[in-house]
Motif scaffolding. Structure first.
Motif, short mmCIF file in Angstrom:
data_model
loop_
_atom_site.label_atom_id
_atom_site.label_comp_id
_atom_site.label_asym_id
_atom_site.label_seq_id
_atom_site.Cartn_x
_atom_site.Cartn_y
_atom_site.Cartn_z
N ASP A 73 0.85 -1.19 0.00
CA ASP A 73 0.00 0.00 0.00
C ASP A 73 0.89 1.25 0.00
O ASP A 73 1.45 1.62 1.03
N ARG A 74 1.02 1.90 -1.16
CA ARG A 74 1.88 3.07 -1.26
C ARG A 74 1.38 4.22 -0.39
O ARG A 74 2.19 4.95 0.20
N ASN A 75 0.08 4.39 -0.34
CA ASN A 75 -0.46 5.45 0.51
C ASN A 75 -0.08 5.23 1.97
O ASN A 75 0.22 6.19 2.70
N ARG A 76 -0.07 3.99 2.38
CA ARG A 76 0.33 3.68 3.76
C ARG A 76 1.82 3.97 3.93
O ARG A 76 2.25 4.44 4.99
N GLU A 142 5.02 -2.91 5.04
CA GLU A 142 5.17 -1.47 4.82
C GLU A 142 6.13 -0.85 5.84
O GLU A 142 6.98 -0.03 5.49
#
Length: 217
Positions: A73-76, A142
């Motif tokens: 999850d890039r947003n994370r 992440e």
């Protein structure tokens, strides 16, 4: 009318706390990364903590997973990058040379984050707290990637300072300890490729410096 008044007070208090939160983290813009100024490193105008977190956030946006079936999850990643050193706005940038134990450092930063998130609306407060705890516990993919970004950004910054110090002052200073400490701790294929490229560029730079100094003599 009473309900409207109560809502007005609630909204006003919330806005006041949000402003207080933003004013607190503002210090990160001006807080030097102390590791560049201690001992004989003596870097003029070192990067700020906010600058460090900003580049890590950009690295998060550029991250490519090692294999198509691994979901990251890039947003994370971006959120973790912007949270991981936030407590330093209150406790400062604590280094291993400050004589503060790892457990005490964690306690100070946890207390700072507890206070900071108390200024936020409940939902956001819970999110920030969980992100901080996620990074500290290093249990998710992440969080582990962000830890690698943290190490890589230090190495990249170290080389940039090596170049700047030599090119602007003729000063030869090597930050080899940052590269040595990362051995075996960079595992992401994307970062490994960049690390190889960084080491190659660094070796070429210092080879040219050495040749230049030999020619001068």
């Amino acid at each position: 009318m009473q309900s409207e008044s109560q809502n007005g007070v609630k909204d006003g208090n919330e806005s006041t706390k949000l402003l207080q939160f933003l004013c607190q983290i503002e210090s990160l813009k001006h807080l030097d990364r102390k590791g560049w100024t201690i001992q004989d490193r003596d870097i003029d105008k070192p990067e700020s903590v906010a600058g460090h977190m900003y580049r890590m956030a950009v690295m998060s946006m550029l991250y490519e997973t090692d294999t198509p079936d691994v979901v990251i999850d890039r947003n994370r990643l971006v959120r973790l990058a912007l949270i991981h050193d936030m407590a330093e706005c209150l406790v400062g940038d604590i280094t291993p040379f400050d004589g503060i134990s790892v457990s005490k450092k964690h306690e100070l930063e946890l207390n700072a984050m507890t206070y900071l998130v108390s200024l936020l609306p409940e939902k956001t407060s819970d999110e920030f707290k969980h992100l901080y705890e996620e990074y500290e516990s290093q249990q998710t993919s992440e969080a582990k990637i962000i830890k690698e970004f943290d190490r890589f950004d230090v190495m990249l910054q170290a080389f940039q300072y090596e170049q700047r110090e030599y090119e602007t002052k003729g000063r030869v200073i090597r930050f080899q300890e940052f590269f040595d400490s990362a051995i075996g701790k960079i595992t992401s294929k994307q970062l490994v490729r960049m690390w190889d490229q960084l080491n190659e560029q660094r070796a070429q730079f210092w080879s040219k410096v050495q040749s230049s100094q030999q020619n001068d003599h």
